[in-house]
Motif scaffolding. Structure first.
Motif, PDB file in Angstrom:
ATOM      1  N   ALA A  81      18.769  20.280 -23.637  1.00 33.96           N
ATOM      2  CA  ALA A  81      19.034  20.795 -22.600  1.00 33.96           C
ATOM      3  C   ALA A  81      20.076  22.309 -23.079  1.00 33.96           C
ATOM      4  N   ALA A  82      20.010  22.466 -24.595  1.00 32.98           N
ATOM      5  CA  ALA A  82      20.755  23.317 -25.499  1.00 32.98           C
ATOM      6  C   ALA A  82      20.002  25.016 -25.096  1.00 32.98           C
ATOM      7  N   LEU A  83      18.511  24.287 -25.046  1.00 29.03           N
ATOM      8  CA  LEU A  83      17.169  24.983 -25.096  1.00 29.03           C
ATOM      9  C   LEU A  83      17.255  26.061 -23.636  1.00 29.03           C
ATOM     10  N   ASN A  84      17.747  25.453 -22.709  1.00 27.66           N
ATOM     11  CA  ASN A  84      17.780  25.371 -20.789  1.00 27.66           C
ATOM     12  C   ASN A  84      17.580  27.123 -20.695  1.00 27.66           C
ATOM     13  N   SER A 124      26.623  34.432 -18.830  1.00 23.78           N
ATOM     14  CA  SER A 124      26.020  35.293 -19.477  1.00 23.78           C
ATOM     15  C   SER A 124      25.436  34.752 -20.617  1.00 23.78           C
ATOM     16  N   LEU A 125      24.861  36.019 -21.016  1.00 24.36           N
ATOM     17  CA  LEU A 125      23.852  36.105 -21.920  1.00 24.36           C
ATOM     18  C   LEU A 125      24.960  35.514 -23.559  1.00 24.36           C
ATOM     19  N   ALA A 129      23.843  32.040 -26.058  1.00 26.10           N
ATOM     20  CA  ALA A 129      23.553  32.395 -27.589  1.00 26.10           C
ATOM     21  C   ALA A 129      25.070  31.120 -27.723  1.00 26.10           C
ATOM     22  N   ASN A 130      25.364  30.953 -27.857  1.00 27.30           N
ATOM     23  CA  ASN A 130      27.255  29.944 -28.033  1.00 27.30           C
ATOM     24  C   ASN A 130      26.122  28.586 -27.717  1.00 27.30           C
ATOM     25  N   ARG A 131      25.036  28.296 -27.448  1.00 32.32           N
ATOM     26  CA  ARG A 131      24.481  26.726 -27.470  1.00 32.32           C
ATOM     27  C   ARG A 131      23.313  26.558 -27.814  1.00 32.32           C
ATOM     28  N   SER A 158      17.082  32.588 -22.923  1.00 29.32           N
ATOM     29  CA  SER A 158      17.343  31.043 -24.204  1.00 29.32           C
ATOM     30  C   SER A 158      16.329  31.846 -25.879  1.00 29.32           C
ATOM     31  N   LEU A 159      15.458  32.590 -24.954  1.00 29.63           N
ATOM     32  CA  LEU A 159      14.538  32.939 -26.100  1.00 29.63           C
ATOM     33  C   LEU A 159      14.946  34.337 -26.810  1.00 29.63           C
ATOM     34  N   ARG A 160      15.687  35.334 -25.722  1.00 31.14           N
ATOM     35  CA  ARG A 160      16.651  36.392 -26.283  1.00 31.14           C
ATOM     36  C   ARG A 160      17.638  36.456 -27.021  1.00 31.14           C
TER      37      ARG A 160
END
Length: 203
Positions: A81-84, A124-125, A129-131, A158-160
């Motif tokens: 889920a970190a990549l969700n 927020s983005l 990023a923090n995950r 998540s990719l950005r």
């Protein structure tokens, strides 16, 4: 030298309907499936040591289609889920055009594009990023340090967030950075995991 390939999932039903999707588990459209097949065709001939994806079906299905195309369905696949996708809070499911009319285009653009301003009850983005970045550092970077070739199939935000980290993109510049659905982006990394080159892979 190690290789990292990232792919944003193919078009989802809510992408098609111009709705804020966030972490709602929406499936691919037929076009999204086609985009995944095209990504797989582009990546044919590349051998991956491991794959990572989110727990959302649009990313998982995109990854599975890619692996079928390249004939590597036996690879280790780590879902987390970190990549969700970034969670859009109260905006999830809303039409983007109607939301801009309701709250004002500038406010909605700020919620969508700023680095550290979250939509109501969303991420927020920076939150994303923090995950994403700690997960990358713990689970993916060690494999890349061993010169492994890794595939990540995930989501636009998540990719950005990962792109910001890898390419040292500023919060100001990430606002203007897009990642297309179903287009693999290949990173070649040196022994310090610094980016040597970035290439969008097309047919």
């Amino acid at each position: 030298m190690s290789t990292l390939v990232i792919v944003r999932h193919g078009q989802s039903q809510w992408n098609l309907e111009n709705r804020f999707t966030g972490d709602v588990d929406i499936d691919l459209t037929s076009l999204g499936e086609q985009e995944a097949h095209r990504a797989g065709k582009v990546l044919k001939g590349m051998y991956f040591d491991a794959c990572f994806t989110s727990i959302l079906k649009r990313a998982i299905r995109t990854l599975n289609i890619i692996l079928q195309e390249i004939g590597q369905t036996y690879l280790p696949i780590i879902q987390d889920a970190a990549l969700n996708e970034r969670m859009y809070g109260d905006l999830q499911g809303l039409n983007k055009t109607e939301t801009a009319q309701k709250f004002g285009a500038d406010k909605v653009d700020q919620w969508r594009r700023s680095y550290d301003i979250a939509p109501p009850n969303g991420e927020s983005l920076k939150d994303t990023a923090n995950r994403v970045i700690p997960f990358f550092q713990r689970h993916i970077a060690p494999l890349l340090a061993e010169n492994k070739t890794i595939l990540i199939v995930a989501h636009g935000n998540s990719l950005r967030a990962l792109m910001m980290y890898l390419q040292h993109i500023t919060p100001e510049n990430i606002a203007h950075t897009e990642i297309q659905t179903g287009v693999p982006k290949q990173y070649l990394l040196d022994n310090e995991l610094e980016v040597v080159s970035v290439t969008d892979l097309h047919e």
